[in-house]
Design a protein around this motif. Structure first.
Motif, PDB file in Angstrom:
ATOM      1  N   ASP A  85       1.097  -1.246  -0.207  1.00 59.11           N
ATOM      2  CA  ASP A  85       0.220  -0.148   0.334  1.00 59.11           C
ATOM      3  C   ASP A  85       1.184   1.261   0.312  1.00 59.11           C
ATOM      4  OD1 ASP A  85      -2.452   1.645   0.107  1.00 59.11           O
ATOM      5  OD2 ASP A  85      -3.430   0.539   2.252  1.00 59.11           O
ATOM      6  N   ASP A  86       0.417   2.681   0.007  1.00 56.69           N
ATOM      7  CA  ASP A  86       0.902   3.501  -0.389  1.00 56.69           C
ATOM      8  C   ASP A  86       2.247   3.546  -1.277  1.00 56.69           C
ATOM      9  OD1 ASP A  86      -0.781   4.261   0.806  1.00 56.69           O
ATOM     10  OD2 ASP A  86      -0.265   4.467   3.166  1.00 56.69           O
ATOM     11  N   PHE A  87       2.451   2.589  -1.995  1.00 57.36           N
ATOM     12  CA  PHE A  87       4.145   2.524  -2.535  1.00 57.36           C
ATOM     13  C   PHE A  87       4.407   3.639  -3.658  1.00 57.36           C
ATOM     14  CE2 PHE A  87       6.888   1.223  -5.270  1.00 57.36           C
ATOM     15  CZ  PHE A  87       7.629   0.347  -4.906  1.00 57.36           C
ATOM     16  N   GLY A  88       5.982   4.150  -2.983  1.00 60.36           N
ATOM     17  CA  GLY A  88       6.674   5.259  -3.523  1.00 60.36           C
ATOM     18  C   GLY A  88       7.081   6.540  -2.141  1.00 60.36           C
ATOM     19  N   THR A  89       5.796   5.855  -1.864  1.00 61.40           N
ATOM     20  CA  THR A  89       6.265   6.978  -0.072  1.00 61.40           C
ATOM     21  C   THR A  89       7.231   6.334   0.533  1.00 61.40           C
ATOM     22  OG1 THR A  89       4.016   5.797   1.555  1.00 61.40           O
ATOM     23  CG2 THR A  89       3.386   7.972  -0.339  1.00 61.40           C
ATOM     24  N   GLY A  90       7.280   5.397   1.267  1.00 59.78           N
ATOM     25  CA  GLY A  90       8.427   4.622   2.006  1.00 59.78           C
ATOM     26  C   GLY A  90      10.010   4.782   0.781  1.00 59.78           C
ATOM     27  N   TYR A  91      10.438   4.501   2.002  1.00 58.75           N
ATOM     28  CA  TYR A  91      12.058   4.229   1.560  1.00 58.75           C
ATOM     29  C   TYR A  91      12.451   2.768   1.148  1.00 58.75           C
ATOM     30  CZ  TYR A  91      12.202   2.916   6.593  1.00 58.75           C
ATOM     31  OH  TYR A  91      11.859   2.647   8.039  1.00 58.75           O
ATOM     32  N   SER A  92      11.035   2.610   0.042  1.00 53.33           N
ATOM     33  CA  SER A  92      11.982   1.112   0.063  1.00 53.33           C
ATOM     34  C   SER A  92      13.013   0.883  -0.557  1.00 53.33           C
ATOM     35  CB  SER A  92      10.657   1.265  -1.269  1.00 53.33           C
ATOM     36  OG  SER A  92      11.297  -0.166  -2.213  1.00 53.33           O
ATOM     37  N   SER A  93      13.498  -0.295  -0.940  1.00 55.63           N
ATOM     38  CA  SER A  93      14.504  -1.369  -1.644  1.00 55.63           C
ATOM     39  C   SER A  93      14.700  -1.881  -2.742  1.00 55.63           C
ATOM     40  CB  SER A  93      16.184  -1.406  -0.308  1.00 55.63           C
ATOM     41  OG  SER A  93      16.233  -2.614  -0.886  1.00 55.63           O
ATOM     42  N   LEU A  94      15.040  -1.389  -3.554  1.00 58.85           N
ATOM     43  CA  LEU A  94      14.547  -2.259  -5.034  1.00 58.85           C
ATOM     44  C   LEU A  94      14.855  -3.753  -4.647  1.00 58.85           C
ATOM     45  CD1 LEU A  94      14.606   1.001  -7.390  1.00 58.85           C
ATOM     46  CD2 LEU A  94      12.781  -0.381  -6.921  1.00 58.85           C
ATOM     47  N   SER A  95      15.752  -3.961  -4.375  1.00 55.68           N
ATOM     48  CA  SER A  95      16.400  -5.483  -3.852  1.00 55.68           C
ATOM     49  C   SER A  95      15.034  -6.201  -3.427  1.00 55.68           C
ATOM     50  CB  SER A  95      17.972  -5.563  -3.638  1.00 55.68           C
ATOM     51  OG  SER A  95      18.116  -4.432  -2.204  1.00 55.68           O
ATOM     52  N   TYR A  96      14.995  -5.312  -2.402  1.00 54.47           N
ATOM     53  CA  TYR A  96      13.697  -6.418  -0.806  1.00 54.47           C
ATOM     54  C   TYR A  96      12.865  -6.491  -1.730  1.00 54.47           C
ATOM     55  CZ  TYR A  96      16.625  -6.433   3.004  1.00 54.47           C
ATOM     56  OH  TYR A  96      17.106  -6.580   4.177  1.00 54.47           O
ATOM     57  N   LEU A  97      13.044  -5.772  -2.553  1.00 47.93           N
ATOM     58  CA  LEU A  97      11.627  -5.596  -3.585  1.00 47.93           C
ATOM     59  C   LEU A  97      11.215  -6.840  -4.576  1.00 47.93           C
ATOM     60  CD1 LEU A  97       8.372  -4.111  -3.487  1.00 47.93           C
ATOM     61  CD2 LEU A  97       9.722  -3.208  -5.983  1.00 47.93           C
ATOM     62  N   LYS A  98      12.435  -7.227  -4.803  1.00 43.17           N
ATOM     63  CA  LYS A  98      12.460  -8.270  -5.752  1.00 43.17           C
ATOM     64  C   LYS A  98      12.662  -9.654  -4.452  1.00 43.17           C
ATOM     65  CE  LYS A  98      16.999  -9.894  -6.644  1.00 43.17           C
ATOM     66  NZ  LYS A  98      18.075 -10.037  -7.208  1.00 43.17           N
ATOM     67  N   LYS A  99      12.546  -9.504  -3.218  1.00 43.42           N
ATOM     68  CA  LYS A  99      12.873 -10.522  -2.399  1.00 43.42           C
ATOM     69  C   LYS A  99      11.016 -10.802  -1.567  1.00 43.42           C
ATOM     70  CE  LYS A  99      16.881 -10.419   0.002  1.00 43.42           C
ATOM     71  NZ  LYS A  99      17.928 -10.141   0.631  1.00 43.42           N
ATOM     72  N   PHE A 100      10.081 -10.268  -1.897  1.00 44.04           N
ATOM     73  CA  PHE A 100       8.992  -9.350  -0.970  1.00 44.04           C
ATOM     74  C   PHE A 100       7.924 -10.600  -2.319  1.00 44.04           C
ATOM     75  CE2 PHE A 100       9.806  -5.500   0.760  1.00 44.04           C
ATOM     76  CZ  PHE A 100      10.450  -5.957   1.512  1.00 44.04           C
ATOM     77  N   PRO A 101       7.159 -11.761  -1.849  1.00 44.42           N
ATOM     78  CA  PRO A 101       6.503 -12.570  -2.616  1.00 44.42           C
ATOM     79  C   PRO A 101       5.275 -11.233  -3.229  1.00 44.42           C
ATOM     80  CG  PRO A 101       6.623 -13.284  -0.964  1.00 44.42           C
ATOM     81  CD  PRO A 101       7.584 -11.864  -0.115  1.00 44.42           C
ATOM     82  N   VAL A 102       5.367 -10.260  -3.250  1.00 44.30           N
ATOM     83  CA  VAL A 102       4.245  -9.546  -3.189  1.00 44.30           C
ATOM     84  C   VAL A 102       3.700  -9.751  -4.565  1.00 44.30           C
ATOM     85  CG1 VAL A 102       4.456  -8.553  -1.590  1.00 44.30           C
ATOM     86  CG2 VAL A 102       5.368  -7.683  -3.991  1.00 44.30           C
ATOM     87  N   ASP A 103       2.084  -9.317  -4.568  1.00 45.75           N
ATOM     88  CA  ASP A 103       0.982  -9.962  -6.261  1.00 45.75           C
ATOM     89  C   ASP A 103       0.771  -8.265  -7.174  1.00 45.75           C
ATOM     90  OD1 ASP A 103       0.294 -12.989  -5.761  1.00 45.75           O
ATOM     91  OD2 ASP A 103       0.185 -11.660  -3.894  1.00 45.75           O
ATOM     92  N   GLU A 104       0.717  -7.100  -5.891  1.00 47.02           N
ATOM     93  CA  GLU A 104       0.734  -6.455  -5.694  1.00 47.02           C
ATOM     94  C   GLU A 104       1.288  -5.210  -5.701  1.00 47.02           C
ATOM     95  OE1 GLU A 104      -3.982  -5.204  -6.305  1.00 47.02           O
ATOM     96  OE2 GLU A 104      -3.300  -4.366  -4.642  1.00 47.02           O
ATOM     97  N   LEU A 105       1.258  -3.876  -6.200  1.00 51.01           N
ATOM     98  CA  LEU A 105       2.298  -2.349  -5.330  1.00 51.01           C
ATOM     99  C   LEU A 105       0.593  -1.586  -5.555  1.00 51.01           C
ATOM    100  CD1 LEU A 105       5.277  -2.341  -7.125  1.00 51.01           C
ATOM    101  CD2 LEU A 105       5.239  -3.521  -5.211  1.00 51.01           C
ATOM    102  N   LYS A 106       0.792  -0.815  -5.156  1.00 56.98           N
ATOM    103  CA  LYS A 106      -0.163   0.421  -5.311  1.00 56.98           C
ATOM    104  C   LYS A 106       0.430   1.391  -4.641  1.00 56.98           C
ATOM    105  CE  LYS A 106      -5.118   0.211  -3.106  1.00 56.98           C
ATOM    106  NZ  LYS A 106      -6.052  -0.396  -2.104  1.00 56.98           N
ATOM    107  N   ILE A 107       0.451   2.315  -6.510  1.00 55.91           N
ATOM    108  CA  ILE A 107       0.464   3.321  -6.244  1.00 55.91           C
ATOM    109  C   ILE A 107       0.002   4.484  -5.394  1.00 55.91           C
ATOM    110  CG2 ILE A 107       1.370   5.495  -8.033  1.00 55.91           C
ATOM    111  CD1 ILE A 107       0.595   3.657 -10.528  1.00 55.91           C
TER     112      ILE A 107
END
Ligand code: C2E
Ligand code: MG
Ligand code: MG
Ligand code: MG
Length: 285
Positions: A180-202
């Motif tokens: 949720d609220d994707f883009g507002t946090g301090y997301s690390s792209l390398s972690y995103l690859k490890k997260f088994p997520v189905d959806e990003l919510k802009i």
């Protein structure tokens, strides 16, 4: 004289602070009775497939009907529920109510919907989270793939290693996972690859000016292509105007949610909306 003035100002300041503290103490006190008093309800905001124009799901949004203050929005009481730990009990109720309702819709012959439920940081960190969700699904007799859990980026990143593990356990249950609220946090792209997520919510802060602000348009575009290159679906929240919708469709955004497509409504109203014979949204000319 000056001193007296100063004291006065100080007095006014503390008066104001007192009022706010009192409000918080008052809200906290009544929040403790809200569950037993059946003061919570869930509204459901439609989520639309931007290819077909069909309602494919809904986000469950919590509302509190305070006996004296009337309707209170989650931004005002969820932080208090978080600090006091009351969010655990409230979150359990939300999970049970949303899964029960979704199963009811299926038994009543509606096309299958995915209902999205928000999890706060405190709930996400709770040791028996996975078990609580499994229990709700079993009690409701709902196939896990019709439940989507929304977790914000910053919650996930707080204890990233731990979070990856929790997300994998949740994924193993068979539920859908959305950031949720994707883009507002301090997301690390390398972690995103490890997260088994189905959806990003802009996040809706990028959607708001997307049709007039080049920077926001570029960010939305980047999130969509990032999602797609990682095989993750992308949904945009906060769509209020046709221009925003048109832009998102042109960029290949998968799903959409916002006042332009449908406001949060009662379970009954959502059901009526889905049943009402209509042509799907005329999304693309
Ligand atoms: P969120 O998960 O980002 O939810 C989207 C919020 O945006 C909702 O506010 C929704 O009513 C609002 N919204 C939807 N479409 C539009 C639009 O087109 N324009 C604008 N300006 N706003 C739009 P709401 O219902 O007040 O919820 C606020 C936040 O409270 C949620 O943000 C979520 O973080 C939290 N929340 C809501 N329900 C729950 C719950 O059951 N549990 C927990 N832990 N948090 C919840
Ligand atoms: Mg949400
Ligand atoms: Mg959101
Ligand atoms: Mg948001």
């Amino acid at each position: 004289q000056a001193k007296a003035h100063g004291r006065n100002n100080f007095w006014f300041f503390t008066e104001d602070l007192n009022l706010r503290l009192n409000e918080r103490v008052h809200l906290e006190h009544s929040l403790r009775q809200a569950l037993d008093g059946h003061q919570f309800t869930l509204l459901y905001q439609p989520q639309i497939d931007l290819n077909s124009g069909e309602i494919i799901g809904a986000e469950a949004l919590l509302r509190w009907h305070h006996p004296e203050l009337g309707l209170i929005e989650p931004d005002r009481f969820v932080p208090i529920a978080e600090d006091t730990g009351l969010i655990i009990g409230i979150g359990d109720w939300v999970m049970k109510e949303a899964t029960r309702r979704n199963r009811r819709w299926q038994l009543d012959g509606l096309p299958p919907l995915v209902v999205a439920v928000n999890l706060s940081a405190r709930q996400f960190a709770e040791a028996d989270l996975v078990h609580r969700i499994e229990t709700a699904l079993n009690e409701a007799d709902l196939d896990p793939r019709y439940l989507c859990l929304e977790i914000t980026e910053s919650h996930v990143m707080q204890e990233a290693e731990q979070a990856v593990q929790t997300l994998h356990q949740l994924k193993a249950l068979g539920v859908m996972l959305s950031i949720d609220d994707f883009g507002t946090g301090y997301s690390s792209l390398s972690y995103l690859k490890k997260f088994p997520v189905d959806e990003l919510k802009i996040d809706r802060s990028f959607v708001r000016d997307l049709h007039i602000d080049v920077d926001d348009a570029v960010i939305a575009e980047a999130i969509i292509s990032l999602g797609h290159s990682l095989n993750i679906r992308v949904i945009a929240e906060g769509i209020e105007h046709e221009e925003q919708l048109d832009f998102l469709i042109r960029q290949g955004c998968d799903h959409g949610q916002g006042f332009f497509l449908g406001e949060p409504v009662s379970a009954e109203a959502l059901e009526a909306l889905i049943r009402q014979p209509r042509t799907a949204w005329r999304l693309v000319e």
